[in-house]
Design an enzyme around this catalytic site. Structure first.
Site, PDB file in Angstrom:
ATOM      1  N   GLN A 126       0.830  -1.205   0.000  1.00  0.00           N
ATOM      2  CA  GLN A 126       0.000   0.000   0.000  1.00  0.00           C
ATOM      3  C   GLN A 126       0.867   1.258   0.000  1.00  0.00           C
ATOM      4  O   GLN A 126       1.949   1.285   0.591  1.00  0.00           O
ATOM      5  CB  GLN A 126      -0.947  -0.004   1.213  1.00  0.00           C
ATOM      6  CG  GLN A 126      -0.236   0.027   2.563  1.00  0.00           C
ATOM      7  CD  GLN A 126      -1.188   0.012   3.759  1.00  0.00           C
ATOM      8  OE1 GLN A 126      -2.405  -0.046   3.609  1.00  0.00           O
ATOM      9  NE2 GLN A 126      -0.640   0.060   4.969  1.00  0.00           N
ATOM     10  N   PHE A 141      -2.626  -5.055  13.359  1.00  0.00           N
ATOM     11  CA  PHE A 141      -2.632  -5.235  11.907  1.00  0.00           C
ATOM     12  C   PHE A 141      -2.007  -6.588  11.547  1.00  0.00           C
ATOM     13  O   PHE A 141      -2.571  -7.375  10.791  1.00  0.00           O
ATOM     14  CB  PHE A 141      -1.843  -4.080  11.285  1.00  0.00           C
ATOM     15  CG  PHE A 141      -1.888  -3.972   9.780  1.00  0.00           C
ATOM     16  CD1 PHE A 141      -2.941  -4.489   9.028  1.00  0.00           C
ATOM     17  CD2 PHE A 141      -0.868  -3.307   9.098  1.00  0.00           C
ATOM     18  CE1 PHE A 141      -2.977  -4.352   7.632  1.00  0.00           C
ATOM     19  CE2 PHE A 141      -0.891  -3.161   7.713  1.00  0.00           C
ATOM     20  CZ  PHE A 141      -1.936  -3.688   6.984  1.00  0.00           C
ATOM     21  N   LYS A 200      -6.336 -13.927   9.407  1.00  0.00           N
ATOM     22  CA  LYS A 200      -7.244 -13.996   8.250  1.00  0.00           C
ATOM     23  C   LYS A 200      -6.601 -14.709   7.053  1.00  0.00           C
ATOM     24  O   LYS A 200      -7.233 -15.551   6.429  1.00  0.00           O
ATOM     25  CB  LYS A 200      -7.662 -12.583   7.836  1.00  0.00           C
ATOM     26  CG  LYS A 200      -8.603 -12.541   6.631  1.00  0.00           C
ATOM     27  CD  LYS A 200      -9.142 -11.136   6.376  1.00  0.00           C
ATOM     28  CE  LYS A 200     -10.049 -11.103   5.144  1.00  0.00           C
ATOM     29  NZ  LYS A 200     -10.555  -9.739   4.882  1.00  0.00           N
ATOM     30  N   HIS A 201      -5.361 -14.358   6.751  1.00  0.00           N
ATOM     31  CA  HIS A 201      -4.725 -14.890   5.533  1.00  0.00           C
ATOM     32  C   HIS A 201      -3.622 -15.921   5.809  1.00  0.00           C
ATOM     33  O   HIS A 201      -3.559 -16.952   5.168  1.00  0.00           O
ATOM     34  CB  HIS A 201      -4.132 -13.737   4.714  1.00  0.00           C
ATOM     35  CG  HIS A 201      -5.149 -12.724   4.270  1.00  0.00           C
ATOM     36  ND1 HIS A 201      -6.025 -12.955   3.243  1.00  0.00           N
ATOM     37  CD2 HIS A 201      -5.440 -11.479   4.731  1.00  0.00           C
ATOM     38  CE1 HIS A 201      -6.810 -11.887   3.068  1.00  0.00           C
ATOM     39  NE2 HIS A 201      -6.474 -10.970   3.966  1.00  0.00           N
ATOM     40  N   HIS A 214       0.842  -4.674   2.874  1.00  0.00           N
ATOM     41  CA  HIS A 214      -0.500  -4.867   3.446  1.00  0.00           C
ATOM     42  C   HIS A 214      -0.646  -6.344   3.808  1.00  0.00           C
ATOM     43  O   HIS A 214      -1.021  -6.666   4.915  1.00  0.00           O
ATOM     44  CB  HIS A 214      -1.590  -4.423   2.456  1.00  0.00           C
ATOM     45  CG  HIS A 214      -2.990  -4.588   2.984  1.00  0.00           C
ATOM     46  ND1 HIS A 214      -4.084  -3.959   2.458  1.00  0.00           N
ATOM     47  CD2 HIS A 214      -3.478  -5.326   4.002  1.00  0.00           C
ATOM     48  CE1 HIS A 214      -5.175  -4.294   3.137  1.00  0.00           C
ATOM     49  NE2 HIS A 214      -4.827  -5.133   4.074  1.00  0.00           N
ATOM     50  N   HIS A 265      -4.183  -9.481  12.525  1.00  0.00           N
ATOM     51  CA  HIS A 265      -5.301  -9.624  11.582  1.00  0.00           C
ATOM     52  C   HIS A 265      -4.838 -10.334  10.310  1.00  0.00           C
ATOM     53  O   HIS A 265      -5.510 -11.254   9.824  1.00  0.00           O
ATOM     54  CB  HIS A 265      -5.865  -8.241  11.249  1.00  0.00           C
ATOM     55  CG  HIS A 265      -6.861  -8.246  10.136  1.00  0.00           C
ATOM     56  ND1 HIS A 265      -8.216  -8.423  10.343  1.00  0.00           N
ATOM     57  CD2 HIS A 265      -6.690  -8.133   8.798  1.00  0.00           C
ATOM     58  CE1 HIS A 265      -8.826  -8.408   9.164  1.00  0.00           C
ATOM     59  NE2 HIS A 265      -7.937  -8.226   8.215  1.00  0.00           N
ATOM     60  N   GLU A 266      -3.695  -9.898   9.780  1.00  0.00           N
ATOM     61  CA  GLU A 266      -3.212 -10.487   8.530  1.00  0.00           C
ATOM     62  C   GLU A 266      -2.846 -11.964   8.705  1.00  0.00           C
ATOM     63  O   GLU A 266      -3.144 -12.797   7.850  1.00  0.00           O
ATOM     64  CB  GLU A 266      -2.006  -9.687   7.992  1.00  0.00           C
ATOM     65  CG  GLU A 266      -2.378  -8.281   7.510  1.00  0.00           C
ATOM     66  CD  GLU A 266      -3.423  -8.282   6.390  1.00  0.00           C
ATOM     67  OE1 GLU A 266      -3.264  -9.036   5.417  1.00  0.00           O
ATOM     68  OE2 GLU A 266      -4.399  -7.514   6.494  1.00  0.00           O
TER      69      GLU A 266
HETATM   70  P1  5GP Z   1     -11.459  -4.555  -0.063  1.00  0.00           P
HETATM   71  O1  5GP Z   1     -12.903  -4.690   0.182  1.00  0.00           O
HETATM   72  O2  5GP Z   1     -10.818  -3.381   0.593  1.00  0.00           O
HETATM   73  O3  5GP Z   1     -11.015  -4.783  -1.489  1.00  0.00           O
HETATM   74  O4  5GP Z   1     -10.807  -5.788   0.667  1.00  0.00           O
HETATM   75  C1  5GP Z   1     -10.954  -5.997   2.020  1.00  0.00           C
HETATM   76  C2  5GP Z   1     -10.099  -7.151   2.448  1.00  0.00           C
HETATM   77  O5  5GP Z   1     -10.559  -8.353   1.842  1.00  0.00           O
HETATM   78  C3  5GP Z   1      -8.653  -7.044   2.001  1.00  0.00           C
HETATM   79  O6  5GP Z   1      -7.866  -6.260   2.809  1.00  0.00           O
HETATM   80  C4  5GP Z   1      -8.242  -8.495   2.068  1.00  0.00           C
HETATM   81  O7  5GP Z   1      -7.995  -8.906   3.373  1.00  0.00           O
HETATM   82  C5  5GP Z   1      -9.456  -9.168   1.530  1.00  0.00           C
HETATM   83  N1  5GP Z   1      -9.393  -9.310   0.074  1.00  0.00           N
HETATM   84  C6  5GP Z   1      -9.949  -8.496  -0.875  1.00  0.00           C
HETATM   85  N2  5GP Z   1      -9.724  -8.964  -2.095  1.00  0.00           N
HETATM   86  C7  5GP Z   1      -9.010 -10.097  -1.947  1.00  0.00           C
HETATM   87  C8  5GP Z   1      -8.501 -11.061  -2.852  1.00  0.00           C
HETATM   88  O8  5GP Z   1      -8.644 -10.968  -4.063  1.00  0.00           O
HETATM   89  N3  5GP Z   1      -7.819 -12.090  -2.308  1.00  0.00           N
HETATM   90  C9  5GP Z   1      -7.641 -12.238  -0.988  1.00  0.00           C
HETATM   91  N4  5GP Z   1      -6.948 -13.303  -0.546  1.00  0.00           N
HETATM   92  N5  5GP Z   1      -8.125 -11.371  -0.096  1.00  0.00           N
HETATM   93  C10 5GP Z   1      -8.801 -10.312  -0.564  1.00  0.00           C
HETATM   94  P1  5GP Z   2      -8.035  -6.506   5.319  1.00  0.00           P
HETATM   95  O1  5GP Z   2      -8.399  -5.305   4.541  1.00  0.00           O
HETATM   96  O2  5GP Z   2      -6.660  -7.045   5.151  1.00  0.00           O
HETATM   97  O3  5GP Z   2      -9.078  -7.510   5.595  1.00  0.00           O
HETATM   98  O4  5GP Z   2      -8.028  -5.853   6.747  1.00  0.00           O
HETATM   99  C1  5GP Z   2      -7.236  -4.821   7.094  1.00  0.00           C
HETATM  100  C2  5GP Z   2      -7.544  -4.622   8.557  1.00  0.00           C
HETATM  101  O5  5GP Z   2      -6.375  -4.176   9.159  1.00  0.00           O
HETATM  102  C3  5GP Z   2      -8.620  -3.601   8.779  1.00  0.00           C
HETATM  103  O6  5GP Z   2      -9.332  -3.976   9.935  1.00  0.00           O
HETATM  104  C4  5GP Z   2      -7.835  -2.349   9.048  1.00  0.00           C
HETATM  105  O7  5GP Z   2      -8.473  -1.469   9.926  1.00  0.00           O
HETATM  106  C5  5GP Z   2      -6.586  -2.905   9.688  1.00  0.00           C
HETATM  107  N1  5GP Z   2      -5.406  -2.119   9.399  1.00  0.00           N
HETATM  108  C6  5GP Z   2      -4.556  -1.683  10.323  1.00  0.00           C
HETATM  109  N2  5GP Z   2      -3.586  -0.960   9.760  1.00  0.00           N
HETATM  110  C7  5GP Z   2      -3.833  -0.951   8.427  1.00  0.00           C
HETATM  111  C8  5GP Z   2      -3.161  -0.351   7.337  1.00  0.00           C
HETATM  112  O8  5GP Z   2      -2.136   0.315   7.445  1.00  0.00           O
HETATM  113  N3  5GP Z   2      -3.702  -0.572   6.106  1.00  0.00           N
HETATM  114  C9  5GP Z   2      -4.840  -1.306   5.924  1.00  0.00           C
HETATM  115  N4  5GP Z   2      -5.293  -1.471   4.697  1.00  0.00           N
HETATM  116  N5  5GP Z   2      -5.491  -1.878   6.954  1.00  0.00           N
HETATM  117  C10 5GP Z   2      -4.989  -1.689   8.196  1.00  0.00           C
END
Ligand code: 5GP
Ligand code: 5GP
Length: 226
Positions: A35, A112, A119-120, A62, A115-116
């Site tokens: 990011q 953060f 979740k992943h 990210h 969470h990563e």
């Molecule tokens: P956003 O709605 O911001 O695109 O995505 C929210 C979160 O969903 C991302 O931060 C990530 O954790 C997950 N996510 C969105 N798109 C993808 C994808 O294509 N692959 C995976 N593995 N996770 C995703």
């Molecule tokens: P994802 O989008 O990967 O599912 O989730 C991202 C989560 O991590 C969200 O709950 C968001 O608030 C938190 N987060 C903490 N720090 C960051 C950051 O620097 N960037 C993003 N994209 N998410 C962050």
């Protein structure tokens, strides 16, 4: 004879169980997502600098996200493997530098990263344990130096550039086609938010993406300063 058929049947059931187990842990590739902090912050939602201080003006990690070829992805795969900060204490200063958190309220990154991982990361545990997961992502960031790639093509923060020129610059430096995700600045203009590269299931090399995420950018986008 009955006994023989029965043992074949039992073996088939065992085989099916084994296949189901392997299938439930598998995935097809990773997205490695970085990011741009200037774009995370320059939105209506704004951002908060980490408790450890304002990050450098560089792309930050990210996440490293297991994905399927059909575009869907597994998540939260192992509730029995919660994030354990002590497992990555040796990586902490590198994590603060390369994987800073910008969400509000300010934090030191643990939330953060946790969470990563949960979740992943837990969805690629068969390949990478927690320490390897974070260490691998840090290594990938060094390998794909996005800021340098853009700079070499004359693309620097504080300007507006064609989406194509940004993609070409990364393609030229990394050798693979990136996916660019845009968000909107506080006045509604598209800007460079995240850059996706694809990585093979062993997390050792970049590959062409089997499938790209969805999302909109305009043909000309901002690369805001940070
Ligand atoms: P956003 O709605 O911001 O695109 O995505 C929210 C979160 O969903 C991302 O931060 C990530 O954790 C997950 N996510 C969105 N798109 C993808 C994808 O294509 N692959 C995976 N593995 N996770 C995703
Ligand atoms: P994802 O989008 O990967 O599912 O989730 C991202 C989560 O991590 C969200 O709950 C968001 O608030 C938190 N987060 C903490 N720090 C960051 C950051 O620097 N960037 C993003 N994209 N998410 C962050």
């Amino acid at each position: 004879m009955v006994k023989f058929q029965c043992s074949i049947a039992i073996n088939l059931v065992l085989l099916q169980c084994l296949l189901a187990l392997v299938a439930s842990q598998s995935f097809d590739f990773f997205y490695f997502v970085q990011q741009w902090p200037g774009s995370y912050c320059d939105t209506a939602q704004s951002c908060c600098y980490p408790t450890t201080g304002k990050p450098a003006a560089d792309f930050g990690i990210h996440g490293l996200w297991p994905n399927y070829n059909d575009g869907s992805y597994p998540s939260n795969c192992d509730p029995n493997s919660p994030f354990n900060p002590s497992e990555i204490s040796d990586l902490e200063s590198s994590m603060q530098k390369n994987w800073p958190t910008l969400a509000c309220p300010s934090g030191d990154g643990q939330t953060f990263w946790s969470h990563e991982w949960e979740k992943h990361g837990t969805c690629s545990e068969s390949v990478l344990d927690e320490h390897a997961y974070f260490e691998t992502a840090l290594g990938l960031k060094q390998k794909a130096n996005l800021l340098q790639a853009l700079k070499s093509a004359g693309i620097t923060p504080g300007g507006s550039y064609s989406l194509k020129s940004i993609k070409d610059a990364i393609m030229e430096a990394a050798g693979y086609t990136p996916w660019i995700e845009c968000n909107k600045d506080s006045s509604g203009n598209y800007q460079l938010y995240q850059i996706y590269l694809c990585v093979d299931t062993s997390a050792s090399k970049l590959i062409e993406c089997p499938v790209f995420p969805k999302g909109a950018c305009s043909s000309e986008i901002e690369f805001p300063s940070f």
